[in-house]
Structures are given as C-alpha cells and as structure tokens.
Design a protein around this motif. Sequence first.
Motif, short mmCIF file in Angstrom:
data_model
loop_
_atom_site.label_atom_id
_atom_site.label_comp_id
_atom_site.label_asym_id
_atom_site.label_seq_id
_atom_site.Cartn_x
_atom_site.Cartn_y
_atom_site.Cartn_z
N UNK A 94 0.83 -1.20 0.00
CA UNK A 94 0.00 0.00 0.00
C UNK A 94 0.87 1.25 0.00
N UNK A 95 1.95 1.24 0.77
CA UNK A 95 2.85 2.39 0.79
C UNK A 95 3.50 2.58 -0.57
N UNK A 96 3.92 1.48 -1.19
CA UNK A 96 4.51 1.58 -2.52
C UNK A 96 3.51 2.14 -3.52
N UNK A 97 2.27 1.65 -3.46
CA UNK A 97 1.25 2.07 -4.42
C UNK A 97 0.76 3.50 -4.16
N UNK A 98 0.41 3.79 -2.92
CA UNK A 98 -0.17 5.10 -2.60
C UNK A 98 0.86 6.22 -2.54
N UNK A 99 1.93 5.99 -1.76
CA UNK A 99 2.92 7.05 -1.61
C UNK A 99 3.96 7.06 -2.73
N UNK A 100 4.38 5.86 -3.16
CA UNK A 100 5.37 5.77 -4.23
C UNK A 100 4.81 6.19 -5.57
N UNK A 101 3.83 5.43 -6.06
CA UNK A 101 3.25 5.72 -7.37
C UNK A 101 2.20 6.83 -7.32
N UNK A 102 1.37 6.80 -6.28
CA UNK A 102 0.30 7.79 -6.19
C UNK A 102 0.80 9.19 -5.90
N UNK A 103 1.65 9.32 -4.88
CA UNK A 103 2.20 10.63 -4.51
C UNK A 103 3.50 10.94 -5.25
N UNK A 104 3.98 9.97 -5.99
CA UNK A 104 5.19 10.12 -6.82
C UNK A 104 6.44 10.42 -5.99
N UNK A 105 6.54 9.75 -4.84
CA UNK A 105 7.76 9.82 -4.03
C UNK A 105 8.74 8.79 -4.59
N UNK A 106 10.01 9.12 -4.58
CA UNK A 106 11.05 8.22 -5.10
C UNK A 106 10.87 6.81 -4.55
N UNK A 107 10.79 5.82 -5.44
CA UNK A 107 10.53 4.44 -5.01
C UNK A 107 11.65 3.86 -4.17
N UNK A 108 12.87 4.31 -4.41
CA UNK A 108 13.99 3.85 -3.60
C UNK A 108 13.82 4.28 -2.15
#
Length: 200
Positions: A94-108
């Motif tokens: 969920x963090x990867x999907x919402x904050x990473x892809x959704x909020x566009x925070x660096x996936x690393x």
Amino acid sequence: MLITFEGIDGSGKTTQAKKLYEFLNSIGKPASLYRDPGSTPLAEEIRRIILNYQMDSTTELLLFASARSSLVWERIFPDLRDGKIVIVDRFIDSTTAYQGYGREINLGTVNILNHIATRGRKPDITFILNVSLETALERLKKAGKSTRFEDPEFLKKVRSAFILIHKQEKERKIYLIDGERDEEEVFEDIKSIVKLHLFY
C-alpha cells in the motif's frame, strides 16, 4: 506465516481479511488480524492524525512508516514467534502504491522506509483485490466513506500501481484476485490458495 491484503479502498480487502481470520480460527489454526496503520495504541493515534490533518507527501510517508514499525514490533513479531498466522489489512505494498506511485515519491526512498519499518520482514502471501475504479467508488459511496485518499484520479494511479507490483515482484507469492465477484466466490479463491500453502 504473514498474509497481507491489498487493494484500493472499496476493493473488498477488509471483508476478505476478516473472513480468512474467522475461517482459520474455526479450523484450529490460531490467527490474528490487524490493520495498517493501526492496531497498537501508538499506530491508532498516528492513523487518526493521517486521516484528519492535511500534510505534505513526505510527512505522510514517514507517519505511515512509523505506524507500521509499531505494529510490526508490538504485534506482528510476537504473534509470529508464537506460531500464529498473522493477517494484515494493508502493508508495504500500500505504501509503494499510494505514496510511491500515487504521490510520486522516489521508489527507492519508499523501499528503504518499508524495509526499516518491517525490519526486512516481507509477507509470505499477499492478496491484491482488484476491482474497477467505478466499482470501488460506488462501494465507497454506498458505505458513506470519504477521505482525501479517494480522489478518482489518485485512485486510478494507485490501482495501476498494484497491478504493476503483481507483475514485477515475481519472487514473492502475490495473487491478483478478481474482486468484482460475489464476496463468497472471492473468498473461495483465497481460501483455496491459503489451504494449499498450509497443508501441502
């Protein structure tokens, strides 16, 4: 065994997590059920803050990580040591999907924080409940649920992210489940997969 349920709001993941918890306990397999964020006094307070305050994306990410760290240390690890099957409604994906892809925070950055919060513990099985954006929004409307995470354009990105996670993370046991069907039909699929891992 650690089992996680993922998907956009309105996908049916919470219902299915509860059904699996009840089923496992009914057949003599001790199980616990938690929600992320939440399920410890600290994590529940963080959950309240996340849902009730406007904040920037990085602050949001750090709060989710802090809540998860509390849940992992205070609930998940002790239960796993006791031999319980731990079921969690939302987790690292969920963090990867919402904050990473959704909020566009660096996936690393997201991956590092996920690793820190979980002490490197990944789920043994992950179910991603997949429904159309239209179905999810209709279900949320009927349930009277509304938070800042339910913006249609945002949810569209998050839904695509979950499908991408399923495709990319081949080393994990991630199952993409059609959540458009009747909840009993959906649960039969989930139950069959879990029984396969438990008894064979």
